[in-house]
Scaffold this motif. Structure first.
Motif, mmCIF file in Angstrom:
data_model
loop_
_atom_site.group_PDB
_atom_site.id
_atom_site.type_symbol
_atom_site.label_atom_id
_atom_site.label_comp_id
_atom_site.label_asym_id
_atom_site.label_seq_id
_atom_site.Cartn_x
_atom_site.Cartn_y
_atom_site.Cartn_z
ATOM 1 N N ILE A 1 50.197 2.158 79.443
ATOM 2 C CA ILE A 1 50.465 2.871 80.701
ATOM 3 C C ILE A 1 49.986 4.330 80.644
ATOM 4 C CG2 ILE A 1 52.301 3.728 82.223
ATOM 5 C CD1 ILE A 1 53.787 1.108 81.704
ATOM 6 N N PRO A 2 50.318 5.101 79.597
ATOM 7 C CA PRO A 2 49.793 6.473 79.523
ATOM 8 C C PRO A 2 48.267 6.528 79.452
ATOM 9 C CG PRO A 2 51.667 6.236 78.067
ATOM 10 C CD PRO A 2 51.319 4.864 78.543
ATOM 11 N N ILE A 3 47.638 5.516 78.811
ATOM 12 C CA ILE A 3 46.166 5.487 78.751
ATOM 13 C C ILE A 3 45.586 5.444 80.165
ATOM 14 C CG2 ILE A 3 44.187 4.053 78.121
ATOM 15 C CD1 ILE A 3 45.585 3.338 75.543
ATOM 16 N N ILE A 4 46.247 4.693 81.049
ATOM 17 C CA ILE A 4 45.782 4.615 82.447
ATOM 18 C C ILE A 4 45.832 5.996 83.096
ATOM 19 C CG2 ILE A 4 46.280 3.637 84.729
ATOM 20 C CD1 ILE A 4 47.384 1.155 83.276
ATOM 21 N N PHE A 5 46.931 6.727 82.850
ATOM 22 C CA PHE A 5 47.047 8.082 83.392
ATOM 23 C C PHE A 5 45.978 9.008 82.800
ATOM 24 C CE2 PHE A 5 51.378 6.609 84.349
ATOM 25 C CZ PHE A 5 51.537 7.098 85.641
ATOM 26 N N ILE A 6 45.724 8.826 81.501
ATOM 27 C CA ILE A 6 44.714 9.664 80.838
ATOM 28 C C ILE A 6 43.347 9.477 81.493
ATOM 29 C CG2 ILE A 6 43.413 9.982 78.681
ATOM 30 C CD1 ILE A 6 46.131 11.197 78.483
ATOM 31 N N ILE A 7 42.984 8.217 81.721
ATOM 32 C CA ILE A 7 41.663 7.912 82.285
ATOM 33 C C ILE A 7 41.568 8.365 83.746
ATOM 34 C CG2 ILE A 7 40.087 6.033 82.902
ATOM 35 C CD1 ILE A 7 41.144 4.505 80.459
ATOM 36 N N ILE A 8 42.620 8.121 84.547
ATOM 37 C CA ILE A 8 42.578 8.447 85.979
ATOM 38 C C ILE A 8 42.581 9.960 86.211
ATOM 39 C CG2 ILE A 8 43.843 8.305 88.166
ATOM 40 C CD1 ILE A 8 44.811 5.543 87.324
ATOM 41 N N PHE A 9 43.453 10.670 85.493
ATOM 42 C CA PHE A 9 43.635 12.101 85.759
ATOM 43 C C PHE A 9 42.960 13.006 84.725
ATOM 44 C CE2 PHE A 9 47.398 9.966 87.582
ATOM 45 C CZ PHE A 9 47.239 10.320 88.912
ATOM 46 N N SER A 10 42.197 12.419 83.788
ATOM 47 C CA SER A 10 41.484 13.198 82.765
ATOM 48 C C SER A 10 42.423 14.204 82.085
ATOM 49 C CB SER A 10 40.299 13.938 83.399
ATOM 50 O OG SER A 10 39.392 13.036 83.975
ATOM 51 N N LEU A 11 43.575 13.719 81.669
ATOM 52 C CA LEU A 11 44.573 14.600 81.064
ATOM 53 C C LEU A 11 44.126 15.176 79.725
ATOM 54 C CD1 LEU A 11 47.893 12.649 81.842
ATOM 55 C CD2 LEU A 11 46.881 14.573 83.081
ATOM 56 N N ASP A 12 43.119 14.539 79.113
ATOM 57 C CA ASP A 12 42.616 15.085 77.858
ATOM 58 C C ASP A 12 42.023 16.469 78.055
ATOM 59 O OD1 ASP A 12 40.746 13.511 79.372
ATOM 60 O OD2 ASP A 12 39.303 13.870 77.765
ATOM 61 N N LYS A 13 41.550 16.750 79.289
ATOM 62 C CA LYS A 13 41.001 18.072 79.592
ATOM 63 C C LYS A 13 42.100 19.100 79.819
ATOM 64 C CE LYS A 13 36.793 16.145 81.640
ATOM 65 N NZ LYS A 13 35.956 16.027 82.858
ATOM 66 N N LEU A 14 43.344 18.610 79.945
ATOM 67 C CA LEU A 14 44.482 19.515 80.139
ATOM 68 C C LEU A 14 45.253 19.712 78.836
ATOM 69 C CD1 LEU A 14 45.757 18.165 83.594
ATOM 70 C CD2 LEU A 14 44.381 20.214 83.146
ATOM 71 N N GLY A 15 44.623 19.394 77.732
ATOM 72 C CA GLY A 15 45.212 19.677 76.430
ATOM 73 C C GLY A 15 45.955 18.528 75.791
ATOM 74 N N VAL A 16 45.923 17.340 76.402
ATOM 75 C CA VAL A 16 46.585 16.181 75.791
ATOM 76 C C VAL A 16 45.699 15.661 74.672
ATOM 77 C CG1 VAL A 16 47.470 13.858 76.161
ATOM 78 C CG2 VAL A 16 47.740 15.583 77.945
ATOM 79 N N GLN A 17 46.197 15.742 73.460
ATOM 80 C CA GLN A 17 45.392 15.351 72.310
ATOM 81 C C GLN A 17 45.330 13.829 72.188
ATOM 82 O OE1 GLN A 17 46.668 17.100 68.635
ATOM 83 N NE2 GLN A 17 45.084 16.116 67.408
ATOM 84 N N LEU A 18 44.115 13.306 71.991
ATOM 85 C CA LEU A 18 43.909 11.868 71.865
ATOM 86 C C LEU A 18 43.661 11.491 70.410
ATOM 87 C CD1 LEU A 18 41.589 11.269 74.954
ATOM 88 C CD2 LEU A 18 44.081 11.257 74.845
ATOM 89 N N THR A 19 43.812 10.212 70.135
ATOM 90 C CA THR A 19 43.615 9.704 68.771
ATOM 91 C C THR A 19 42.182 9.928 68.298
ATOM 92 O OG1 THR A 19 45.306 8.017 69.115
ATOM 93 C CG2 THR A 19 43.776 7.677 67.295
ATOM 94 N N GLY A 20 41.233 9.775 69.208
ATOM 95 C CA GLY A 20 39.825 9.962 68.841
ATOM 96 C C GLY A 20 39.176 8.658 68.435
ATOM 97 N N ASN A 21 37.919 8.759 68.085
ATOM 98 C CA ASN A 21 37.142 7.569 67.754
ATOM 99 C C ASN A 21 37.657 6.880 66.494
ATOM 100 O OD1 ASN A 21 35.312 7.779 69.925
ATOM 101 N ND2 ASN A 21 34.156 9.359 68.829
ATOM 102 N N ILE A 22 37.750 5.576 66.583
ATOM 103 C CA ILE A 22 38.130 4.748 65.440
ATOM 104 C C ILE A 22 36.945 3.861 65.097
ATOM 105 C CG2 ILE A 22 39.594 2.826 64.712
ATOM 106 C CD1 ILE A 22 41.886 4.083 66.164
#
Length: 586
Positions: A215-236
């Motif tokens: 569910i949070p991944i959906i919010f991340i993709i829709i609202f680009s929250l990573d650009k607002l400082g939400v740290q992501l796991t990164g490439n695996i």
């Protein structure tokens, strides 16, 4: 002789007897387990201070080898909260170095070697010295440590060199920098926590952790929250765990042998506890030594495929069983399915917010605090051995700089308190009485206040040097309280020289006070010990009675001897003689 255990592969027998109709059940159980294991194992890697992909590597290899070589049909081996926390404790001074991960893999090899050695030397029974109270204390403290350690990630407050900091230091830093909290990251983490709790209340079979991350991944993709400082796991990496030789650093081994041993001990306890808890439901017999070997091989194999120390997971094991798993193939399949997921679906994992993984661990930390078990231990008494061992281990886990010290502290304290409790001689004192409807009864007394003509002293258990002083003190307090002492020894299993000496002192003191000691209920083994030690030297042969098959046959004989000592047939018409003249019932 012991090496024969290594050649024993339980899975071979399982393959020979495997029924193809069980394949669907094992596959569905494995698939269900993977859904829960992926977010959980990634989160455990973060606890250990590692990249989440190493949690997946560990889960893949450990699950396959643990199921193949272990004793349990349902145990799932892989990253656990306890092992991850211990790894973080051991590795905190190495994580900033270039070869930090090489040291982690070496630590995994050492832990596996210890576990395998435990199995080869058949030390399965020794695991009982790690008491349940110590484990409860450790898991409670671990839950607090995990929650406090993940607080900075949940709030997305960056801490430089956090791996080298104690949990209390990190907590202080977070509390003094709350203004740096990223509300978007906190929101994602809280969504994960709420979803997990809601899924558990709606239906326990729902994969709450996975749903709580999707569910949070959906919010991340829709609202680009990573650009607002939400740290992501990164490439695996989209690849299977790569094979790599372990780099043996003897300086690291020398400095961290104790840490590896503590991880191995807790890992073995965790694995056996998980396996046995499910075995009570599945009716399977668990071989602790074979399980140690299986856990050892799983960790050694994992060390060559970039894994960190793992153990048997109670959560994933219980899920595996309740999802319908029939055989150890479910564990092998779980590792295989996770490898496929890593190979084809790893790119999607880069969108997972680290705050969500922290949320998963917050729920896990809360569940580690087993309130019901804590209440059970406390109900036995706040100052009892179990309670003291639990609380000392708990606070040691939270406060000591190295978790290994906390575990050893709990184990040593438990043994010391156990010895303290067992240094009291098990003595019961009886006085023969006359009662209506019963010719003779025995009244147990705590303290003999008045002088009586007959005292029955019943000894029990293993009389050893640790309780000799207490035994001597108790017997000495009785010397002048009676003329005739009947020492019942039917329930004495063994006695050593020091305890025998305490009995010799007592019999000598009674004789000096013009009294008599009658010994009854002797087994042949116990009698041979008394004879070889010259204990019965100077004791009238009429005053010693062997144990008989009839439960109370020896009681009538020693009472008859007591009558003779008191001269009841001649001039003594005391109350005791009247009682002894009655027929006997005990």
């Amino acid at each position: 002789m012991y090496l024969a255990n290594i050649n024993r592969i339980p899975s071979i027998e399982g393959i020979k007897n495997y029924k193809i109709e069980n394949l669907h059940k094992d596959f569905m159980a494995a698939l269900t387990g993977v859904v829960v294991a992926i977010p959980q194992c990634m989160a455990y890697a973060l606890i250990a201070g590692l990249n989440p992909v190493y949690g997946l590597y560990t889960a893949i290899v450990s699950a396959i080898f643990g199921a193949t070589f272990g004793s349990s049909k349902h145990l799932i081996t892989g990253p656990t909260n306890s092992s991850a926390l211990l790894v973080a404790s051991v590795m905190k001074n190495y994580m900033g170095l270039d070869n930090a991960y090489q040291m982690v893999f070496l630590l995994t090899f050492l832990v596996g070697a210890f576990k395998m050695l435990f199995g080869i030397l058949k030390l399965g029974r020794l695991i009982s010295y790690v008491s349940h109270s110590v484990i409860i204390g450790f898991t409670t403290g671990a839950g607090c440590l995990i929650a406090l350690g993940q607080l900075s990630t949940l709030l997305s407050i960056p801490i430089k060199n956090s791996a080298q900091m104690a949990t209390t230091e990190k907590l202080y830093y977070v509390l003094t920098h709350l203004q740096q909290t990223n509300v978007y990251a906190l929101g994602m983490g809280l969504i994960t926590i709420i979803v997990i709790i809601a899924c558990k209340k709606i239906n326990k079979s729902l994969p709450g952790a996975l749903i709580g991350i999707i569910i949070p991944i959906i919010f991340i993709i829709i609202f680009s929250l990573d650009k607002l400082g939400v740290q992501l796991t990164g490439n695996i990496p989209t690849s299977l765990p790569p094979f790599k030789m372990v780099n043996f650093d003897f300086s690291f081994i020398q400095n961290n042998i104790s840490g590896a041993l503590s991880i191995a001990i807790i890992g073995c306890v965790e694995a056996i506890s998980s396996a046995k808890s499910i075995a009570t439901l599945s009716r399977q017999k668990i071989d602790p030594n074979q399980e140690f070997i299986g856990q050892g091989i799983a960790n050694i194999a994992s060390s060559f495929f970039q894994g960190f120390p793992g153990s048997g997971s109670f959560t994933r094991t219980a899920l595996n069983y309740h999802s319908g798993a029939v055989s150890r193939l479910s564990g092998v399949l779980q590792g295989g399915i996770m490898a496929v997921v890593l190979l084809f679906f790893a790119p999607f994992a880069k969108y997972i917010p680290t705050a969500c993984l922290a949320g998963v661990m917050m729920v896990t930390a809360y569940n580690l605090v087993n309130k019901d078990e804590i209440k059970k231990v406390v109900s036995l008494g706040k100052l009892k051995s179990d309670s003291l061992a639990m609380w000392v281990t708990c606070f040691a886990t939270i406060l000591l700089p190295n978790l290994s010290y906390a575990i050893y502290t709990g184990i040593v304290l438990t043994i010391m308190l156990h010895l303290k409790d067992t240094n009291k001689a098990p003595i019961r004192i009886f006085v023969p009485l006359e009662a209506e409807g019963v010719k003779i009864v025995e009244k147990e007394v705590e303290v003999v206040e008045d002088n009586v003509e007959i005292l029955i002293v019943e000894l029990e258990g293993n009389l050893y040097f640790g309780m000799a002083d207490n035994l001597e003190q108790k017997l000495d307090s009785l010397v002048n309280k009676s003329k005739v002492f009947i020492l019942r020894m039917k329930h004495v299993r063994n006695i050593d020289v020091t305890a025998l000496n305490a009995l010799k002192v007592f019999t000598r003191s009674v004789k000096e006070a013009d009294g008599e000691v009658i010994i009854c209920g002797l087994t042949s083994n116990l009698n041979s010990i008394l004879v070889s030690s010259n204990f019965d030297f100077g004791i009238d042969s009429n005053n010693k009675f062997m144990s008989e098959k009839e439960t109370f046959a020896f009681s009538s004989k020693d009472m008859e001897r007591a009558r003779a000592v008191l001269k009841c047939d001649t001039d003594n018409k005391s109350k005791s003689c009247d009682i002894l003249a009655s027929s006997f019932q005990f």
